[in-house]
Design an enzyme around this catalytic site. Structure first.
Site, PDB file in Angstrom:
ATOM      1  N   PRO A   2       0.828  -1.211   0.000  1.00  0.00           N
ATOM      2  CA  PRO A   2       0.000   0.000   0.000  1.00  0.00           C
ATOM      3  C   PRO A   2       0.861   1.259   0.000  1.00  0.00           C
ATOM      4  O   PRO A   2       1.903   1.314   0.666  1.00  0.00           O
ATOM      5  CB  PRO A   2      -0.801  -0.124   1.303  1.00  0.00           C
ATOM      6  CG  PRO A   2      -0.796  -1.571   1.623  1.00  0.00           C
ATOM      7  CD  PRO A   2       0.521  -2.095   1.126  1.00  0.00           C
ATOM      8  N   GLU A   3       0.430   2.259  -0.747  1.00  0.00           N
ATOM      9  CA  GLU A   3       1.155   3.527  -0.778  1.00  0.00           C
ATOM     10  C   GLU A   3       0.540   4.481   0.236  1.00  0.00           C
ATOM     11  O   GLU A   3      -0.448   4.180   0.913  1.00  0.00           O
ATOM     12  CB  GLU A   3       1.172   4.075  -2.202  1.00  0.00           C
ATOM     13  CG  GLU A   3       1.756   3.045  -3.168  1.00  0.00           C
ATOM     14  CD  GLU A   3       2.335   3.607  -4.455  1.00  0.00           C
ATOM     15  OE1 GLU A   3       2.657   4.803  -4.504  1.00  0.00           O
ATOM     16  OE2 GLU A   3       2.467   2.830  -5.419  1.00  0.00           O
ATOM     17  N   LYS A  52       4.067   5.498   4.906  1.00  0.00           N
ATOM     18  CA  LYS A  52       3.444   4.179   4.929  1.00  0.00           C
ATOM     19  C   LYS A  52       3.288   3.638   6.352  1.00  0.00           C
ATOM     20  O   LYS A  52       3.059   2.440   6.538  1.00  0.00           O
ATOM     21  CB  LYS A  52       4.264   3.209   4.083  1.00  0.00           C
ATOM     22  CG  LYS A  52       4.378   3.639   2.616  1.00  0.00           C
ATOM     23  CD  LYS A  52       5.218   2.659   1.816  1.00  0.00           C
ATOM     24  CE  LYS A  52       5.359   3.124   0.370  1.00  0.00           C
ATOM     25  NZ  LYS A  52       6.125   2.177  -0.456  1.00  0.00           N
ATOM     26  N   ARG A 125      13.155   9.212  11.089  1.00  0.00           N
ATOM     27  CA  ARG A 125      13.862   8.528  10.008  1.00  0.00           C
ATOM     28  C   ARG A 125      13.161   8.684   8.659  1.00  0.00           C
ATOM     29  O   ARG A 125      13.672   8.218   7.639  1.00  0.00           O
ATOM     30  CB  ARG A 125      14.007   7.040  10.336  1.00  0.00           C
ATOM     31  CG  ARG A 125      14.830   6.762  11.580  1.00  0.00           C
ATOM     32  CD  ARG A 125      15.238   5.298  11.654  1.00  0.00           C
ATOM     33  NE  ARG A 125      14.102   4.407  11.814  1.00  0.00           N
ATOM     34  CZ  ARG A 125      13.637   3.965  12.976  1.00  0.00           C
ATOM     35  NH1 ARG A 125      14.220   4.347  14.102  1.00  0.00           N
ATOM     36  NH2 ARG A 125      12.616   3.130  13.019  1.00  0.00           N
ATOM     37  N   ASN A 166       5.714   2.306  -5.781  1.00  0.00           N
ATOM     38  CA  ASN A 166       6.111   2.045  -7.166  1.00  0.00           C
ATOM     39  C   ASN A 166       5.150   2.654  -8.183  1.00  0.00           C
ATOM     40  O   ASN A 166       5.564   3.089  -9.258  1.00  0.00           O
ATOM     41  CB  ASN A 166       6.232   0.539  -7.393  1.00  0.00           C
ATOM     42  CG  ASN A 166       7.202   0.215  -8.513  1.00  0.00           C
ATOM     43  OD1 ASN A 166       7.801   1.102  -9.101  1.00  0.00           O
ATOM     44  ND2 ASN A 166       7.345  -1.058  -8.816  1.00  0.00           N
ATOM     45  N   ARG A 258      13.616  -3.026  -7.283  1.00  0.00           N
ATOM     46  CA  ARG A 258      12.195  -2.910  -7.619  1.00  0.00           C
ATOM     47  C   ARG A 258      12.047  -2.642  -9.111  1.00  0.00           C
ATOM     48  O   ARG A 258      12.861  -1.940  -9.713  1.00  0.00           O
ATOM     49  CB  ARG A 258      11.538  -1.762  -6.836  1.00  0.00           C
ATOM     50  CG  ARG A 258      11.506  -1.957  -5.335  1.00  0.00           C
ATOM     51  CD  ARG A 258      10.569  -3.050  -4.899  1.00  0.00           C
ATOM     52  NE  ARG A 258       9.194  -2.784  -5.295  1.00  0.00           N
ATOM     53  CZ  ARG A 258       8.346  -2.045  -4.558  1.00  0.00           C
ATOM     54  NH1 ARG A 258       8.741  -1.496  -3.425  1.00  0.00           N
ATOM     55  NH2 ARG A 258       7.103  -1.856  -4.970  1.00  0.00           N
TER      56      ARG A 258
END
Length: 268
Positions: A2-3, A52, A125, A166, A258
């Site tokens: 999931p984005e 995310k 982070r 992606n 990826r």
């Protein structure tokens, strides 16, 4: 995976369903039992997302941190006090039950209980999130303009920009005519500004509509989407198919582990 817009939608949903009242928290699977017990019966103060990552903050400065990863899902159900709670189906890592709704979390990459300082460390982070109010694109630009890494990799680096996956990565670079293998330091400030603005707009649409919509109306025809029920894309998962704009064959390759998709004609 999931984005970012998906996590923001979940945070808004959980804020409506559970925040401001005590929540019953258990771990039917057993892998989150002691942590669930620590927040069971506490008031959920707020639910929020950063990129995310999903955060449930309880009174007592305790936070449940969830990262869905590739397989994590929340399943919601209405509470029926007369019928009792439904049996847990599958490996339910965490079950939350409020006054009117319950939700089961299965298969997350991360489900952990953190103290306030630890939750702040997770956020520290992460790069700016285009969906968060006050997100600073200058911080993203500073990282990109100093880097020799491909822009396609930088956009997926959650320490640079949080929440882009992606689909958004491949599609926004197509929309801006940028080769995903171009070095970050070769991106102009004007190109970055346009890319950031486009990302913010696209992700807001995703947040509102619950799906990634990237194809402009004038191109939203012809070959179907890469999967049933999904909106059309320009390049994502369309390798070998003709570009919706210039008819050049869409390409795919590995970029830092990826698959990235692009049009050699439109993104020269």
């Amino acid at each position: 995976m999931p984005e970012g817009h998906t996590l923001h939608r979940l945070a808004r949903l959980h804020q409506r369903r559970f925040a401001g009242r005590p929540v019953a928290v258990t771990s039917p699977q057993g892998r989150f039992t002691s942590s669930a017990a620590a927040v069971d019966g506490r008031v959920l103060q707020n639910a929020s997302a950063w990129g995310k990552h999903l955060f449930h903050r309880y009174d007592g400065e305790l936070t449940v941190h969830v990262h869905l990863g590739l397989y994590g899902t929340f399943t919601e159900w209405p509470v029926d006090r007369a019928a009792g709670l439904p049996a847990a189906v599958g490996q339910v890592r965490m079950r939350m039950v409020g006054a009117e709704y319950g939700t089961d979390l299965r298969g997350p990459a991360v489900c952990e209980l953190l103290e306030a300082a630890e939750a702040a460390e997770v956020v520290s982070r992460l790069g700016p999130d285009p969906l968060r109010r006050g997100a600073d694109p200058a911080a993203v630009w500073a990282r990109i303009t100093r880097s020799r890494r491909p822009i396609g990799a930088l956009l997926m680096d959650q320490a640079v920009i949080a929440g882009v996956g992606n689909v958004y990565r491949s599609e926004v670079l197509f929309r801006q005519g940028i080769d995903p293998y171009r070095a970050g330091r070769a991106i102009s400030e004007a190109e970055f500004a346009a890319t950031w603005s486009d990302l913010v707009g696209l992700m807001r649409v995703g947040l509102r509509r619950g799906m990634i919509i990237v194809v402009r109306p004038e191109h939203d025809h012809g070959l179907p989407s890469y999967a049933p029920g999904r909106p059309r894309t320009y390049v994502y998962r369309r390798a070998g198919e003709p570009c919706r704009v210039c008819t050049t064959s869409i390409r795919t390759a590995d970029l830092e582990g990826r698959h990235v998709f692009w049009c050699p004609g439109c993104q020269a």
